[in-house]
Scaffold this motif. Sequence first.
Motif, PDB file in Angstrom:
ATOM      1  N   LYS A  99      13.691  -0.284   5.870  1.00 12.11           N
ATOM      2  CA  LYS A  99      12.634  -0.919   6.657  1.00 12.11           C
ATOM      3  C   LYS A  99      13.011  -2.333   7.100  1.00 12.11           C
ATOM      4  N   GLU A 100      13.938  -2.936   6.365  1.00  8.41           N
ATOM      5  CA  GLU A 100      14.399  -4.267   6.747  1.00  8.41           C
ATOM      6  C   GLU A 100      15.424  -4.216   7.868  1.00  8.41           C
ATOM      7  N   SER A 101      15.958  -3.031   8.115  1.00 11.96           N
ATOM      8  CA  SER A 101      17.024  -2.918   9.103  1.00 11.96           C
ATOM      9  C   SER A 101      16.445  -2.637  10.481  1.00 11.96           C
ATOM     10  N   ALA A 102      16.849  -3.435  11.453  1.00 10.35           N
ATOM     11  CA  ALA A 102      16.332  -3.261  12.805  1.00 10.35           C
ATOM     12  C   ALA A 102      16.696  -1.891  13.356  1.00 10.35           C
ATOM     13  N   ALA A 103      17.903  -1.455  13.029  1.00 17.37           N
ATOM     14  CA  ALA A 103      18.381  -0.195  13.594  1.00 17.37           C
ATOM     15  C   ALA A 103      17.681   1.026  13.019  1.00 17.37           C
ATOM     16  N   PHE A 104      17.284   0.936  11.769  1.00 22.36           N
ATOM     17  CA  PHE A 104      16.799   2.152  11.111  1.00 22.36           C
ATOM     18  C   PHE A 104      15.358   2.117  10.644  1.00 22.36           C
ATOM     19  N   ARG A 105      14.670   1.014  10.900  1.00 20.03           N
ATOM     20  CA  ARG A 105      13.316   0.925  10.343  1.00 20.03           C
ATOM     21  C   ARG A 105      12.375   1.973  10.920  1.00 20.03           C
ATOM     22  N   SER A 106      12.724   2.520  12.074  1.00 17.86           N
ATOM     23  CA  SER A 106      11.838   3.531  12.656  1.00 17.86           C
ATOM     24  C   SER A 106      12.025   4.909  12.022  1.00 17.86           C
ATOM     25  N   ILE A 107      13.056   5.064  11.199  1.00 15.25           N
ATOM     26  CA  ILE A 107      13.230   6.350  10.528  1.00 15.25           C
ATOM     27  C   ILE A 107      12.172   6.486   9.445  1.00 15.25           C
ATOM     28  N   PRO A 108      11.369   7.545   9.494  1.00 13.99           N
ATOM     29  CA  PRO A 108      10.362   7.719   8.447  1.00 13.99           C
ATOM     30  C   PRO A 108      11.022   7.962   7.100  1.00 13.99           C
ATOM     31  N   VAL A 109      10.451   7.361   6.064  1.00 10.49           N
ATOM     32  CA  VAL A 109      10.969   7.517   4.713  1.00 10.49           C
ATOM     33  C   VAL A 109       9.884   8.125   3.840  1.00 10.49           C
ATOM     34  N   VAL A 110      10.263   9.117   3.074  1.00  9.39           N
ATOM     35  CA  VAL A 110       9.341   9.777   2.153  1.00  9.39           C
ATOM     36  C   VAL A 110       9.886   9.615   0.742  1.00  9.39           C
ATOM     37  N   ILE A 111       8.999   9.285  -0.187  1.00 10.98           N
ATOM     38  CA  ILE A 111       9.415   9.098  -1.580  1.00 10.98           C
ATOM     39  C   ILE A 111       8.949  10.287  -2.404  1.00 10.98           C
ATOM     40  N   MET A 112       9.805  10.725  -3.332  1.00 12.40           N
ATOM     41  CA  MET A 112       9.413  11.795  -4.266  1.00 12.40           C
ATOM     42  C   MET A 112       9.453  11.228  -5.674  1.00 12.40           C
ATOM     43  N   SER A 113       8.539  11.693  -6.499  1.00 10.94           N
ATOM     44  CA  SER A 113       8.606  11.291  -7.902  1.00 10.94           C
ATOM     45  C   SER A 113       7.962  12.342  -8.779  1.00 10.94           C
ATOM     46  N   SER A 114       8.484  12.504  -9.983  1.00  9.23           N
ATOM     47  CA  SER A 114       7.867  13.452 -10.898  1.00  9.23           C
ATOM     48  C   SER A 114       6.712  12.796 -11.640  1.00  9.23           C
ATOM     49  N   ASN A 116       3.191  10.565 -11.622  1.00  9.75           N
ATOM     50  CA  ASN A 116       2.046  10.184 -10.810  1.00  9.75           C
ATOM     51  C   ASN A 116       1.547   8.809 -11.240  1.00  9.75           C
ATOM     52  N   VAL A 117       2.119   7.780 -10.666  1.00 14.01           N
ATOM     53  CA  VAL A 117       1.750   6.405 -11.017  1.00 14.01           C
ATOM     54  C   VAL A 117       1.127   5.757  -9.789  1.00 14.01           C
ATOM     55  N   PRO A 118      -0.195   5.643  -9.767  1.00 17.41           N
ATOM     56  CA  PRO A 118      -0.882   5.132  -8.571  1.00 17.41           C
ATOM     57  C   PRO A 118      -0.318   3.815  -8.048  1.00 17.41           C
ATOM     58  N   ALA A 119       0.017   2.897  -8.957  1.00 15.55           N
ATOM     59  CA  ALA A 119       0.549   1.607  -8.518  1.00 15.55           C
ATOM     60  C   ALA A 119       1.871   1.791  -7.786  1.00 15.55           C
ATOM     61  N   ARG A 120       2.664   2.721  -8.286  1.00 23.95           N
ATOM     62  CA  ARG A 120       3.949   3.014  -7.668  1.00 23.95           C
ATOM     63  C   ARG A 120       3.749   3.583  -6.270  1.00 23.95           C
ATOM     64  N   ILE A 121       2.808   4.515  -6.191  1.00 25.66           N
ATOM     65  CA  ILE A 121       2.531   5.179  -4.916  1.00 25.66           C
ATOM     66  C   ILE A 121       2.073   4.160  -3.864  1.00 25.66           C
ATOM     67  N   SER A 122       1.118   3.303  -4.244  1.00 25.36           N
ATOM     68  CA  SER A 122       0.622   2.349  -3.231  1.00 25.36           C
ATOM     69  C   SER A 122       1.686   1.337  -2.850  1.00 25.36           C
ATOM     70  N   ARG A 123       2.509   0.961  -3.805  1.00 28.84           N
ATOM     71  CA  ARG A 123       3.605   0.037  -3.520  1.00 28.84           C
ATOM     72  C   ARG A 123       4.524   0.619  -2.446  1.00 28.84           C
ATOM     73  N   CYS A 124       4.855   1.895  -2.614  1.00 31.37           N
ATOM     74  CA  CYS A 124       5.754   2.555  -1.659  1.00 31.37           C
ATOM     75  C   CYS A 124       5.098   2.686  -0.286  1.00 31.37           C
TER      76      CYS A 124
END
Lengths: 223, 133
Positions: A99-114, A116-124
């Motif tokens: 997201k900091e990169s001008a060239a690639f910030r438009s690429i959507p990023v999806v996070i996976m995790s085993s 379920n930590v709400p704080a983690r989810i909202s941070r991402c």
Amino acid sequence: MGVVTESQFHVLAVDDSLFDRKMIERLLQKSSCQVTTVDSGSKALELLGLRESNESDDPNATSTSPFVCNFAQEVEINLIITDYCMPGMTGYDLLKRVKESAAFRSIPVVIMSSENVPARISRCLEEGAEEFFLKPVKLADLTKLKPHMMKTKLKKESEKPAEEVKPEIEEEESPVIEILTLHQELESEQQEPMLSNNKRKAMEEAISTGRSRPKYNDITTSV
Amino acid sequence: MQRQVALIKQSLFDQGYLDEQFIELEELQDDANPNFVEEVATLYFKDSARLISNIEQALERGSFDFNRLDNYMHQFKGSSTSIGASKVKTECTMFREYCRVGNAEGCLRTFKQLKKEHATLRKKLEQYFQASK
């Protein structure tokens, strides 16, 4: 023939576990995506061409290797899906770098995790992740990705080559992109029997609201 | 032969060895990838054998590094969940709970049970894949 049928979406999947890489790869393939898997965030950055050589912790890895050099130029990544918990660079760190990169910030990023930590989810999500999937990821989860990937594809097509997207242009074009998105999504839907009827219905309704579009049953599908 | 396969599979579900996640795996199998489930299962057992061995060594050392143990179990639980290994997953959860409260004896007891469930599942799945050929 729509653009979607000519070239598939290409996803970069990042996970340190071989087992999980195999799983996500199959899931993505089953969703008609091309997949490249890597086992670390730093490898992902290298592949994208974002990593500087002095950051390399592997003395044997060179960013001048043919695969890495060509990858960034020849392959258009439509989505990055990454595990959160990885040694070294976490999925969150990778998200930030992208997201900091001008060239690639438009690429959507999806996070996976085993976990379920709400704080983690909202941070991402706050950092710009499009979705957060709890593992084990299911086929149904991946249908949420199409709209995100569609956006980048259309954006790329409306851009002149080697030009960065200017904010004003984005705004002007967004209604057009929206219409195209729905249309293209509908076309691609007809080729994917696994999508539910409910979604199809929603698509039909969206298309029929006051836009001058061909009727649903007039849209030809190329198989 | 088909009936045999169906029976084995049904008993795996009925007895709680597998859950619906296993069905998700089967949906990923197709003509182009006809052995996906077996491949993934093989990978799982290879992975989990390594984790079991690591945990065993850590426990034998006598000093209970609960953080490290929990880390191993986190991975173990993750892949067990992904493959639909229901009973194994339950033992993993219990083990992690004992780690969280620092209960060494609970860890040892649960680990023993976990290994048993893991071995049983392995045998049953081997039977299942064999019968499916």
